[in-house]
Write an enzyme that holds these catalytic residues in place. Structure first.
Site, PDB file in Angstrom:
ATOM      1  N   CYS A 244      51.200  87.620  63.027  1.00  0.00           N
ATOM      2  CA  CYS A 244      50.805  86.446  63.831  1.00  0.00           C
ATOM      3  C   CYS A 244      49.752  86.819  64.869  1.00  0.00           C
ATOM      4  CB  CYS A 244      52.022  85.818  64.507  1.00  0.00           C
ATOM      5  SG  CYS A 244      52.744  86.830  65.810  1.00  0.00           S
TER       6      CYS A 244
ATOM      7  N   CYS B 165      56.341  93.450  60.879  1.00  0.00           N
ATOM      8  CA  CYS B 165      55.276  92.588  61.404  1.00  0.00           C
ATOM      9  C   CYS B 165      54.914  91.492  60.409  1.00  0.00           C
ATOM     10  CB  CYS B 165      54.053  93.445  61.731  1.00  0.00           C
ATOM     11  SG  CYS B 165      52.637  92.484  62.308  1.00  0.00           S
TER      12      CYS B 165
ATOM     13  N   CYS C  14      53.608  92.555  74.945  1.00  0.00           N
ATOM     14  CA  CYS C  14      53.551  92.375  73.493  1.00  0.00           C
ATOM     15  C   CYS C  14      54.944  92.196  72.907  1.00  0.00           C
ATOM     16  CB  CYS C  14      52.831  93.553  72.839  1.00  0.00           C
ATOM     17  SG  CYS C  14      53.546  95.158  73.222  1.00  0.00           S
TER      18      CYS C  14
ATOM     19  N   CYS D 142      73.203  70.732  99.607  1.00  0.00           N
ATOM     20  CA  CYS D 142      72.524  69.596  98.973  1.00  0.00           C
ATOM     21  C   CYS D 142      71.139  69.376  99.589  1.00  0.00           C
ATOM     22  CB  CYS D 142      73.372  68.343  99.124  1.00  0.00           C
ATOM     23  SG  CYS D 142      72.607  66.927  98.343  1.00  0.00           S
TER      24      CYS D 142
ATOM     25  N   CYS E 187      53.743  97.641  79.653  1.00  0.00           N
ATOM     26  CA  CYS E 187      54.099  96.466  80.454  1.00  0.00           C
ATOM     27  C   CYS E 187      55.123  95.565  79.795  1.00  0.00           C
ATOM     28  CB  CYS E 187      52.846  95.671  80.804  1.00  0.00           C
ATOM     29  SG  CYS E 187      52.142  94.752  79.420  1.00  0.00           S
TER      30      CYS E 187
ATOM     31  N   CYS F  10      50.730  89.398  69.762  1.00  0.00           N
ATOM     32  CA  CYS F  10      50.721  90.582  70.636  1.00  0.00           C
ATOM     33  C   CYS F  10      49.295  90.990  70.946  1.00  0.00           C
ATOM     34  CB  CYS F  10      51.489  91.739  69.998  1.00  0.00           C
ATOM     35  SG  CYS F  10      50.824  92.289  68.399  1.00  0.00           S
TER      36      CYS F  10
ATOM     37  N   ASN G 165      73.093  76.492  95.481  1.00  0.00           N
ATOM     38  CA  ASN G 165      73.023  75.058  95.303  1.00  0.00           C
ATOM     39  C   ASN G 165      71.662  74.755  94.661  1.00  0.00           C
ATOM     40  OD1 ASN G 165      73.213  72.160  95.657  1.00  0.00           O
ATOM     41  ND2 ASN G 165      74.732  72.567  97.255  1.00  0.00           N
ATOM     42  N   THR G 166      71.346  73.504  94.510  1.00  0.00           N
ATOM     43  CA  THR G 166      70.105  73.177  93.802  1.00  0.00           C
ATOM     44  C   THR G 166      68.879  73.467  94.656  1.00  0.00           C
ATOM     45  OG1 THR G 166      70.276  70.907  94.567  1.00  0.00           O
ATOM     46  CG2 THR G 166      71.162  71.391  92.382  1.00  0.00           C
TER      47      THR G 166
ATOM     48  N   ASN H 238      79.933  72.137 101.592  1.00  0.00           N
ATOM     49  CA  ASN H 238      78.642  71.860 100.972  1.00  0.00           C
ATOM     50  C   ASN H 238      77.543  71.895 102.019  1.00  0.00           C
ATOM     51  OD1 ASN H 238      76.371  70.775  99.820  1.00  0.00           O
ATOM     52  ND2 ASN H 238      77.477  69.201  98.646  1.00  0.00           N
TER      53      ASN H 238
END
Lengths: 462, 441
Positions: free
Chosen positions: A344, A341, A381, A134, A378, A347, A199-200, A131
């Site tokens: 909403c 669609c 959307c 940590c 890109c 996009c 590890n974290t 380890n």
């Protein structure tokens, strides 16, 4: 049926799913229960000189109603006497001889390393995980990530371990470093048999905004902790890839970081991992998640015609290139499938405010329209669209041309000056700045506020 | 067999009239608010007559700013909690939710709205207050959704406001006319108390205004008069036997039900005449009061009913049966109602005609007439120069609510002919602004 078993640097396991060294592997009770449930291996909660822990210890990041998309802890290594842990390792190995039991270790002096490695070996551990990762509590004492961040010290300790180890040695790496391949190379130089990562990540998981202290709160105070959970997977995948692609590392990799489903595991494996370790998901949902993981992995392998894990370890690596080698002639354009669609307009507003103003609205319909000449492909959307396959990114180039940035640099056609026309920026359409003013106030102001503010329902079309 | 046993206690009444939109807890509100897509130019806002910024308040709930959510709601609609509970959300905001197009359950906007507003009402947090006094005063006639909304808005604009109400409690049909399973009296009145504490208008209950003399007094004392008088009693059908005992108007029946709860007695077999939302309510309520059989009799076809589909479904769900193309001819019986003599009808080219020789008597022991409310034309005739249209509705400027008597302004049912609480609340806000514009000249 595909064969899920692995031989990881000499450590055999019925499947690639191991519990990572963490609270779920604190005791023989938990590990026996996990093996009973179907886990292939377990890395014992790190043993060393027993620690004293604080209360509380964990903090979570929730996204809307989804709990623990990120998780962090300030718990230290095992607080149990070494003898108890070793006795239980022996018991587990007796009951589960074909499962992998790996002793995670963290001590300081050469003598301590020699002693603990020998004793773990004698207890029947199938291998070791050192380890060096940590990032809280232990590093201040010169252990954990303090070692992982110093390749020379890391190498020295690996060499100490190799002096006595008769079982495979895995070095667990910390992501709290600018180049993960440096400690990986040091592990290799020290003679390690494998590496595991990540590890974290050093973190503050959140702040109690009423009491002005970081989570988890310990008597009104808090400390930085180690971040893990689904949110860290992208960071882990990139580091796994970096180690897997490095020509001088050439060690088996145990992938760790954000693995909760078979799909996460497959991603780690495709980028070079040949075993995977899980902690947060088991802490969140219990050991039962292994059923979904093994069945999903099995189904994936059947669907793809893979017979063993090794048929697809690192299979995505050839397709991970430096940016400069990507084909700039490849072009995709967004395509809104109107029949799917729901109107909403996420996009629209995403592209309008967050990208390239390549989507427009038309009168009498809520279905937006792509302005193809403005679309740079890109993906934004399609990423924000809440309907499956409503926006697709479709290839629009001929598929015959190939040109990379590297080739442009080599050919001397890459832009080099501030106002270089070769970048093509002038040909990208952008609206006049002042066209933004008031453009959508009538839509972003709430209903009747439009009228109270003396505004008309909609501005006259220019 | 009746679906419901006759309630004999307040608790049994509450069970029979369980809230259709029960209060959400924090977890449910978090889950539901998490589903909201935060649409651009959201259709739900447009579908709300009061234009509440729905995605905004849902986002505020989601981020733990319940107080801000309540502010967003009340800024647009003073009957925020009442509307969350009694609005026909299925055909308004929730009906416009884009999820419907995906066959996904729309966001429970009404319940989220009430979640935020009940929280702030319970906390008593001050969100609003009267504006700086401008020295002018307005009399509001009627403490219903229109009157109270106008009072709040006028106070915010700095006016002294006196509200005159014939009945003993504020909120109008919210407490006297809406079905008890949509909102409780306690919830309704808590919101009224909250608003009055915030804005400080003066209320005068049991104070009907119904003479020219009283109006002259108001005209002399106040700078403007707001008419939020709503509608009157149930229209008489003009049928023989209409005066028999147990033949009642739906509005009167529901008003009594709202105040008396289980103490009200309903017939064993009830016939409700009408096809509008009030008819559906009266029928549902009769069933929930333990009537063995409830018939909904409508003179046209099922498809021609004015009621929302979900209201009819609700009535059917509690055991009400519909009888269509039947017109009542007479209420039969001695002193008490014993039945209704009907004649069958057919609709040809939109016109209802009776089928000769098809008469029959349907026995019953109670008749509820849900055949529309009368306009308050007699009262309105006391106001000089005030015009009403051919249907008895007050004529007023669409943007200011000003009537043809410039001192009088109107909103709500008396103006629109009978609509939802939300329409009255929205109109009254607009009209209060109209009064302000007029008095600021």
């Amino acid at each position: 049926m595909p064969d899920l078993s692995i031989n990881f640097a000499g450590i055999k396991s019925p499947n690639p799913f191991w519990l990572a060294s963490a609270p779920p592997t604190n005791s023989g009770y938990q590990i026996m229960k996990a093996f009973d449930a179907g886990w292939g291996g377990a890395v014992w909660k790190t043993m060393g000189v027993p620690v004293v822990n604080v209360s509380s210890r964990y903090g979570g990041v929730n996204y809307r109603d989804k709990r623990l998309v990120g998780f962090n802890n300030i718990e230290l290594i095992s607080d149990r006497p070494l003898a108890d842990n070793l006795r239980e390792i022996e018991e587990v190995k007796k009951r589960f001889p074909n499962h992998a039991v790996i002793a995670s270790l963290m001590v300081q002096s050469r003598q301590e390393w020699h002693d603990i490695v020998r004793q773990s070996q004698d207890a029947g551990a199938d291998g070791f995980e050192l380890n060096f990762g940590c990032p809280h509590g232990m590093c201040e004492r010169g252990m954990g990530s303090a070692v992982g961040q110093e390749p020379k010290i890391l190498q020295m300790i690996v060499e100490w371990v190799m002096e006595v180890a008769t079982k495979p040695v895995i070095v667990k790496l910390t992501p709290n470093i600018s180049d993960i391949t440096e400690p990986a190379l040091a592990a290799r130089r020290g003679g390690a048999d494998a590496i595991s990562l990540i590890n974290t990540i050093q973190s503050i998981v959140g702040v109690d905004i009423d009491h002005f202290a970081p989570y988890p709160v310990v008597d009104g105070k808090g400390s930085n902790g180690g971040y893990c959970g689904p949110a860290v997977k992208p960071i882990a995948l990139n580091m796994v890839k970096n180690c897997a692609q490095h020509p001088d590392i050439q060690l088996p990799i145990s992938g760790i970081g954000g693995i909760e489903t078979w799909r996460d595991a497959v991603e780690h494996i495709l980028l070079g991992a040949s075993s995977v370790q899980v902690c947060t998901a088991a802490m969140h949902y219990g050991f039962g998640i292994i059923r979904e993981m093994t069945s999903g992995l099995e189904q994936y392998m059947v669907d793809k015609g893979f017979h063993t894990i090794y048929d697809f370890v690192g299979k995505a690596l050839p397709n991970v290139l430096p940016w400069e080698q990507l084909n700039m002639k490849y072009k995709v354009t967004a395509n809104i499938h109107a029949e799917k669609c729901i109107g909403c307009q996420l996009c629209y507003t995403a592209c309008e405010d967050g990208a390239h103003q390549a989507i427009k609205l038309n009168a009498d319909t809520r279905v937006p329209e792509i302005i193809e000449e403005n679309c740079v492909g890109c993906n934004l959307c399609s990423l924000v669209c809440p309907v499956e396959e409503c926006i697709t990114m479709d290839r629009t180039d001929s598929g015959t041309e190939h040109l990379t940035w590297k080739e442009r640099v080599e050919a001397g056609t890459a832009p080099t000056e501030f106002n270089d026309e070769r970048a093509g920026g002038r040909h990208h359409w952008v609206p006049e700045p002042s066209a933004a003013l008031g453009k959508e106030r009538h839509k972003t102001l709430p209903g009747k506020a439009r009228i109270y503010a003396g505004e008309t329902e909609a501005p006259a079309e220019a | 067999m009746a679906e419901f046993s006759t309630p004999t206690t307040e608790q049994e009444f509450a069970e029979n009239f369980a809230q259709l939109k029960p209060l959400m807890n924090r977890t449910e509100a978090l889950f539901e608010s998490s589903r909201c897509l935060f649409c651009f130019d959201a259709p739900c806002i447009k579908a709300c007559p009061s234009g509440i910024d729905i995605p905004q308040f849902i986002r505020q709930i989601n981020s733990g700013n319940d107080t801000g959510a309540a502010r967003t709601i009340y800024e647009a609609n003073y009957f925020g909690n009442a509307c969350g509970k009694v609005c026909p959300t299925e055909v308004l905001c929730e009906g416009a939710c884009v999820y419907n197009l995906q066959e996904v359950k729309p966001i429970e906007i009404g319940r989220l709205q009430s979640y935020a507003t009940t929280k702030v009402i319970a906390s008593g947090k001050k969100l609003f207050g009267p504006g700086a006094a401008n020295g002018k005063s307005v009399a509001v006639i009627g403490a219903g959704p229109a009157g109270i909304s106008a009072a709040c808005e006028l106070r915010a604009l700095g006016y002294e406001v006196d509200v005159f109400e014939a009945k003993a409690q504020p909120s109008g049909l919210t407490v006297y006319g809406v079905a008890p399973y949509k909102i409780t009296n306690e919830e309704t009145l808590a919101e009224m108390d909250y608003l009055q504490a915030q804005f400080g208008y003066h209320t005068h209950f049991n104070s009907p205004i119904n003479s020219r003399e009283e109006l002259i007094e108001l005209e002399n004392k106040y700078d403007a008069i707001f008419l939020g008088i709503g509608l009157g009693k149930t229209n008489a059908l003009g049928l023989p036997g209409e005066d028999k005992i147990n033949c009642t108007g739906a509005v009167e029946f529901i008003a009594e039900l709202r105040q008396q709860h289980h103490k009200i007695v309903v017939g064993r077999k009830v016939i409700v005449l009408g096809g509008g939302n009030t008819a559906m309510d009266a029928a549902s309520e009769s069933a929930r009061l333990g009537a063995e059989r409830v018939l909904l009799a409508y003179r046209r076809g099922k498809e021609e009913m004015g009621a929302y589909e979900f209201e009819y479904d609700l009535a059917k769900g509690v055991g009400v049966s519909g009888v269509f193309n039947v017109a009542p001819l007479e209420i039969v019986g001695d002193d008490y109602v014993a039945g209704v003599r009907f004649i069958r009808t057919e609709t040809i080219d939109g016109r209802v005609s009776e089928i000769a020789g098809s008469e029959f008597v349907e026995p019953c022991d109670m008749v509820i007439k849900a055949t529309g409310q009368a306009k308050q034309t007699q009262f309105l005739s006391l106001i000089p120069g005030l015009e009403v249209d051919g249907k008895g509705r007050i004529v007023a400027n669409a943007h200011t609510g000003q009537t043809t008597n410039p001192k009088y302004f109107a909103s709500g049912d008396a103006w629109n002919g009978g609509a939802e609480v939300v329409n009255a609340a929205a109109e009254a806000k607009l009209t209060a602004r109209g009064i302000h514009a007029y008095l600021s000249k």
